[in-house]
Design an enzyme around this catalytic site. Structure first.
Site, PDB file in Angstrom:
ATOM      1  N   ASP A  13       1.016  -1.635   0.039  1.00 34.12           N
ATOM      2  CA  ASP A  13       0.151  -0.074  -0.369  1.00 34.12           C
ATOM      3  C   ASP A  13       0.654   0.619  -0.158  1.00 34.12           C
ATOM      4  O   ASP A  13       0.654   2.284   0.546  1.00 34.12           O
ATOM      5  CB  ASP A  13      -1.028   0.250   1.340  1.00 34.12           C
ATOM      6  CG  ASP A  13      -1.733  -1.264   1.520  1.00 34.12           C
ATOM      7  OD1 ASP A  13      -2.670  -1.418   0.212  1.00 34.12           O
ATOM      8  OD2 ASP A  13      -2.361  -1.598   2.005  1.00 34.12           O
ATOM      9  N   LYS A  16       1.515   2.321  -4.936  1.00 37.38           N
ATOM     10  CA  LYS A  16       2.250   1.524  -6.354  1.00 37.38           C
ATOM     11  C   LYS A  16       1.663   2.017  -7.553  1.00 37.38           C
ATOM     12  O   LYS A  16       1.892   1.930  -8.383  1.00 37.38           O
ATOM     13  CB  LYS A  16       2.369  -0.121  -6.118  1.00 37.38           C
ATOM     14  CG  LYS A  16       3.192  -0.077  -5.349  1.00 37.38           C
ATOM     15  CD  LYS A  16       3.650  -2.148  -5.372  1.00 37.38           C
ATOM     16  CE  LYS A  16       2.620  -2.484  -4.540  1.00 37.38           C
ATOM     17  NZ  LYS A  16       2.309  -2.454  -3.095  1.00 37.38           N
ATOM     18  N   GLY A  40      -4.812  -4.154  -3.482  1.00 39.25           N
ATOM     19  CA  GLY A  40      -5.931  -3.438  -4.077  1.00 39.25           C
ATOM     20  C   GLY A  40      -5.022  -1.943  -4.743  1.00 39.25           C
ATOM     21  O   GLY A  40      -4.493  -1.474  -3.392  1.00 39.25           O
ATOM     22  N   HIS A  41      -4.748  -2.133  -5.634  1.00 35.20           N
ATOM     23  CA  HIS A  41      -4.035  -0.494  -6.135  1.00 35.20           C
ATOM     24  C   HIS A  41      -5.049   0.710  -6.466  1.00 35.20           C
ATOM     25  O   HIS A  41      -6.012   0.202  -7.257  1.00 35.20           O
ATOM     26  CB  HIS A  41      -3.034  -0.498  -7.849  1.00 35.20           C
ATOM     27  CG  HIS A  41      -2.043  -1.232  -7.022  1.00 35.20           C
ATOM     28  ND1 HIS A  41      -1.110  -2.603  -7.662  1.00 35.20           N
ATOM     29  CD2 HIS A  41      -1.843  -2.680  -5.987  1.00 35.20           C
ATOM     30  CE1 HIS A  41      -0.564  -3.017  -7.285  1.00 35.20           C
ATOM     31  NE2 HIS A  41      -1.089  -3.598  -5.791  1.00 35.20           N
ATOM     32  N   THR A 128      -5.526 -11.524   3.515  1.00 41.31           N
ATOM     33  CA  THR A 128      -6.845 -11.402   3.251  1.00 41.31           C
ATOM     34  C   THR A 128      -8.029 -11.796   2.964  1.00 41.31           C
ATOM     35  O   THR A 128      -9.321 -11.339   2.216  1.00 41.31           O
ATOM     36  CB  THR A 128      -6.143 -10.289   1.594  1.00 41.31           C
ATOM     37  OG1 THR A 128      -5.907 -11.632   0.910  1.00 41.31           O
ATOM     38  CG2 THR A 128      -5.877  -9.509   1.575  1.00 41.31           C
ATOM     39  N   GLN A 223       1.975  -6.555  -3.543  1.00 43.05           N
ATOM     40  CA  GLN A 223       2.424  -6.221  -1.336  1.00 43.05           C
ATOM     41  C   GLN A 223       3.629  -5.404  -1.949  1.00 43.05           C
ATOM     42  O   GLN A 223       3.832  -4.664  -2.960  1.00 43.05           O
ATOM     43  CB  GLN A 223       2.302  -7.962  -1.580  1.00 43.05           C
ATOM     44  CG  GLN A 223       1.055  -8.609  -1.568  1.00 43.05           C
ATOM     45  CD  GLN A 223       0.482  -8.998  -2.830  1.00 43.05           C
ATOM     46  OE1 GLN A 223       1.603  -9.443  -4.041  1.00 43.05           O
ATOM     47  NE2 GLN A 223      -0.597  -8.753  -2.931  1.00 43.05           N
ATOM     48  N   THR A 300      -9.524  -4.408   1.987  1.00 48.43           N
ATOM     49  CA  THR A 300     -10.492  -5.859   3.024  1.00 48.43           C
ATOM     50  C   THR A 300     -11.262  -4.456   4.132  1.00 48.43           C
ATOM     51  O   THR A 300     -11.955  -5.042   4.910  1.00 48.43           O
ATOM     52  CB  THR A 300      -9.349  -6.469   4.514  1.00 48.43           C
ATOM     53  OG1 THR A 300      -8.640  -5.323   4.456  1.00 48.43           O
ATOM     54  CG2 THR A 300      -8.613  -7.654   3.430  1.00 48.43           C
TER      55      THR A 300
HETATM   56  P1  GDP Z   1      -0.822   0.399  -3.723  1.00 49.34           P
HETATM   57  O1  GDP Z   1      -1.134  -0.922  -3.016  1.00 49.34           O
HETATM   58  O2  GDP Z   1       0.607   0.256  -3.537  1.00 49.34           O
HETATM   59  O3  GDP Z   1      -1.100   0.792  -4.833  1.00 49.34           O
HETATM   60  O4  GDP Z   1      -1.433   1.301  -2.521  1.00 49.34           O
HETATM   61  P2  GDP Z   1      -2.772   1.373  -2.485  1.00 49.34           P
HETATM   62  O5  GDP Z   1      -4.145   1.835  -3.066  1.00 49.34           O
HETATM   63  O6  GDP Z   1      -3.826   0.527  -1.033  1.00 49.34           O
HETATM   64  O7  GDP Z   1      -2.748   3.241  -0.919  1.00 49.34           O
HETATM   65  C1  GDP Z   1      -2.276   4.043  -0.684  1.00 49.34           C
HETATM   66  C2  GDP Z   1      -3.692   4.852  -0.239  1.00 49.34           C
HETATM   67  O8  GDP Z   1      -2.764   6.788  -0.267  1.00 49.34           O
HETATM   68  C3  GDP Z   1      -4.486   5.054  -1.583  1.00 49.34           C
HETATM   69  O9  GDP Z   1      -5.897   5.292  -1.196  1.00 49.34           O
HETATM   70  C4  GDP Z   1      -4.219   6.131  -2.955  1.00 49.34           C
HETATM   71  O10 GDP Z   1      -5.514   7.132  -3.418  1.00 49.34           O
HETATM   72  C5  GDP Z   1      -3.269   6.752  -1.908  1.00 49.34           C
HETATM   73  N1  GDP Z   1      -2.271   8.053  -1.621  1.00 49.34           N
HETATM   74  C6  GDP Z   1      -1.143   7.751  -3.174  1.00 49.34           C
HETATM   75  N2  GDP Z   1      -0.217   8.532  -3.360  1.00 49.34           N
HETATM   76  C7  GDP Z   1      -0.984   9.446  -1.978  1.00 49.34           C
HETATM   77  C8  GDP Z   1      -0.435  11.219  -1.410  1.00 49.34           C
HETATM   78  O11 GDP Z   1       0.750  10.958  -2.292  1.00 49.34           O
HETATM   79  N3  GDP Z   1      -0.822  11.649  -0.520  1.00 49.34           N
HETATM   80  C9  GDP Z   1      -1.940  10.703   0.139  1.00 49.34           C
HETATM   81  N4  GDP Z   1      -2.615  11.877   0.720  1.00 49.34           N
HETATM   82  N5  GDP Z   1      -2.537   9.735  -0.439  1.00 49.34           N
HETATM   83  C10 GDP Z   1      -1.762   9.171  -1.309  1.00 49.34           C
HETATM   84  P1  IMO Z   2      -0.391  -3.878  -2.209  1.00 51.87           P
HETATM   85  O1  IMO Z   2      -0.131  -4.529  -3.178  1.00 51.87           O
HETATM   86  C1  IMO Z   2      -0.888  -4.889   2.094  1.00 51.87           C
HETATM   87  C2  IMO Z   2      -1.033  -8.844   3.956  1.00 51.87           C
HETATM   88  C3  IMO Z   2      -1.882  -9.189   4.612  1.00 51.87           C
HETATM   89  C4  IMO Z   2      -1.512 -10.219   5.152  1.00 51.87           C
HETATM   90  C5  IMO Z   2      -0.011 -10.983   4.219  1.00 51.87           C
HETATM   91  C6  IMO Z   2      -0.573 -12.227   4.146  1.00 51.87           C
HETATM   92  O2  IMO Z   2      -2.352  -3.420  -2.466  1.00 51.87           O
HETATM   93  O3  IMO Z   2      -0.424  -3.341  -1.462  1.00 51.87           O
HETATM   94  P2  IMO Z   2      -1.990 -13.035   1.836  1.00 51.87           P
HETATM   95  O4  IMO Z   2      -3.773 -12.830   1.832  1.00 51.87           O
HETATM   96  O5  IMO Z   2      -1.744 -12.689   0.881  1.00 51.87           O
HETATM   97  O6  IMO Z   2      -1.946 -14.517   2.007  1.00 51.87           O
HETATM   98  O7  IMO Z   2      -1.847 -12.111   3.544  1.00 51.87           O
HETATM   99  O8  IMO Z   2      -0.334  -9.708   3.481  1.00 51.87           O
HETATM  100  N1  IMO Z   2      -1.189  -8.832   1.854  1.00 51.87           N
HETATM  101  C7  IMO Z   2      -1.445  -6.548   2.180  1.00 51.87           C
HETATM  102  N2  IMO Z   2      -1.135  -5.678   2.277  1.00 51.87           N
HETATM  103  N3  IMO Z   2      -0.465  -4.420   0.707  1.00 51.87           N
HETATM  104  C8  IMO Z   2      -1.509  -5.477  -0.197  1.00 51.87           C
HETATM  105  O9  IMO Z   2      -1.363  -5.202  -1.411  1.00 51.87           O
HETATM  106  C9  IMO Z   2      -1.268  -6.983   0.319  1.00 51.87           C
HETATM  107  N4  IMO Z   2      -1.110  -7.759  -0.110  1.00 51.87           N
HETATM  108  C10 IMO Z   2      -1.846  -8.830   0.980  1.00 51.87           C
HETATM  109  O10 IMO Z   2      -2.766  -7.784   5.201  1.00 51.87           O
HETATM  110  O11 IMO Z   2      -0.586  -9.557   6.207  1.00 51.87           O
HETATM  111 MG    MG Z   3      -3.025  -1.907  -1.713  1.00 46.47          MG
END
Ligand code: GDP
Ligand code: IMO
Ligand code: MG
Length: 425
Positions: A13, A16, A40-41, A128, A223, A300
């Site tokens: 998270d 990416k 979840g991107h 998850t 991840q 989640t």
């Molecule tokens: P990923 O899994 O690495 O793609 O990241 P996620 O999308 O799960 O989580 C990143 C969260 O931070 C999302 O809700 C994005 O919209 C938000 N986000 C990304 N870059 C920034 C930033 O520079 N500032 C803030 N406040 N939010 C951001």
């Molecule tokens: P993105 O791509 C954050 C974590 C789960 C748990 C562990 C194992 O959005 O960064 P799994 O369901 O993969 O067997 O769970 O990994 N986990 C993540 N945490 N971002 C993710 O993906 C994750 N994918 C799995 O919370 O701790």
């Molecule tokens: Mg994510």
């Protein structure tokens, strides 16, 4: 530089999705290489939010081909639903390619993920519950079903018979659950297969041809490094290899085809699920980070654990991924703090660790050593050039660069596509 890998360097998270989206505009193919719909991107375009779980982020650009590589585990129902939702919002998903070698998440994988977490009780991993671990376990045990099997009903049925015999014994005798019906699974999955047929292909050849033709291919990690099955905080990890090396195994290209490796990190640190997290903040600071950073899981909805930037983890990730550059996201969230802490080393008994410790006992029990930097305490979400950032914010970025030893190319100051600042010229 045609081959670019983008990897998370913390516990996921990091943003990416946002950074992939930024690069995808000038990219011909965006390829997912591992994980599944545990990812979840999030991408925010003109105030519209897209949360992608399986479909590669490049789908939002009409000239970019999204590819799901063989290292991904695919729940076909989830994939089709995601494609339909995107189509409903005017995003064309016809170009999507799915590797015939990608393994399928089956209904019993979901069931086993749930019951094994329940059995573990307080030792649970906090997965998850998307069936990821059980699907990869079957892949390694060589009883998995693959996307290409969906296109051959006879083979699909034969392989399912073998797998289901074992799974139903496990579900009924060990976990006291009801058995699953072969006919129900076959009916549903063969229908998914017909709908996915136009997308299923040998993606390894497609990606190689693109690279050979000088096209730009972006390998989108899911991840992150600390969740890597081999190099992360085992057993509190996911069941695949998110590190840059995983991009080769998970797509079928060789290591020399990837020249640029971008690490994505938050300006602080978060983790969802169980496991060690040395720089986890105290509850009051963590709560501020949760609120300022909207730190709730994209997949989640769980509240993320929050803490300070960990330079030991940063250096470890720089080494494991051979990072060529770093992008720091969510710098705006730290506007809420003065001073700001950075973990620069760990103490364990009478030893100091600047590098990642050699075993998990040390990592579990180490005490973080913090350095404090001046905060800026002002809104930076409107910054677009490095000069727009207060000197303390620039100082913070420079210090991270120094501690990790990798040049920082961009920093992000908000979720929107346009909220990005170029750091190096
Ligand atoms: P990923 O899994 O690495 O793609 O990241 P996620 O999308 O799960 O989580 C990143 C969260 O931070 C999302 O809700 C994005 O919209 C938000 N986000 C990304 N870059 C920034 C930033 O520079 N500032 C803030 N406040 N939010 C951001
Ligand atoms: P993105 O791509 C954050 C974590 C789960 C748990 C562990 C194992 O959005 O960064 P799994 O369901 O993969 O067997 O769970 O990994 N986990 C993540 N945490 N971002 C993710 O993906 C994750 N994918 C799995 O919370 O701790
Ligand atoms: Mg994510």
């Amino acid at each position: 530089m045609p081959g670019i890998a983008l990897v998370g360097i913390q516990w996921g998270d990091e943003g990416k999705g946002k950074v992939t989206d930024l690069l995808a505009e000038k990219t011909d193919l965006v390829v997912r290489y591992q994980g599944g719909n545990n990812a979840g991107h999030t991408i925010v375009v003109d105030g519209e939010r897209y949360a992608l779980h399986l479909v590669p982020t490049g789908v939002l650009y009409p000239d970019c081909v999204p590819v799901i590589g063989s290292g991904v585990v695919v729940d076909p129902q989830v994939l089709l639903e995601e494609m339909e939702t995107l189509a409903g919002r005017g995003v064309d998903t016809k170009r999507l390619l799915l590797s015939g070698n990608a393994h399928l998440i089956m209904p019993y994988h979901l069931e086993l993920d749930r019951v094994s977490e329940r059995r573990l009780g307080k030792n649970r991993l906090g997965t998850t519950k998307r069936g990821i671990g059980p699907a990869y376990a079957d892949k390694a045990a060589r009883i998995g079903l693959r996307a290409q099997d969906l296109l051959d009903p006879k083979i699909f049925s034969e392989k399912l018979t073998v797998a289901l015999k074992e799974k139903n014994l496990l579900l009924t005798r060990v976990y006291g659950r009801l058995p699953l019906e072969q006919a129900d699974i076959e009916r549903a999955y063969l229908d998914y297969g017909e709908r996915l047929r136009p997308h299923i292909t040998d993606t390894s050849s497609v990606v190689q041809a693109a690279l050979d033709g000088g096209k730009t291919v972006l390998f989108e990690g899911a991840q992150a490094t600390m969740l890597d099955l081999d190099h992360g905080t085992y057993p509190f990890v996911t069941s695949s290899n998110p590190v840059a090396g995983g991009a080769c195994a998970g797509t079928g290209v060789g290591p020399r085809d990837i020249q640029r490796i971008i690490g994505i990190s938050k300006a602080y640190c978060t983790r969802v699920g169980s496991g060690p997290f040395p720089s986890e903040a105290d509850p009051a600071d963590a709560e501020i980070l949760v609120e300022a950073g909207a730190e709730y899981g994209t997949t989640t909805g769980r509240k993320r654990r929050c803490g300070w930037f960990d330079a030991v983890v940063g250096r470890y990730a720089a080494r494991l991924n051979t990072l060529t550059e770093l992008v720091i996201t969510k710098l705006d969230v730290l506007s809420a703090f003065d001073p700001i802490r950075i973990c620069v080393a760990y103490d364990y008994e009478d030893q100091r660790f600047d590098a990642f410790p050699p075993n998990q006992t040390i990592f579990n029990k180490c005490v973080p050593v913090y350095e404090e930097l001046d905060g800026w305490m002002e809104d930076i979400t409107g910054a677009r050039r490095i000069e727009d950032l207060p000197k303390e914010a620039r100082g913070y970025i420079e210090r991270i660069e120094e501690l990790v030893g990798v040049p920082i190319s961009w920093t992000s100051v908000g979720p929107g596509r346009e909220q990005i600042v170029r750091v190096t010229t």
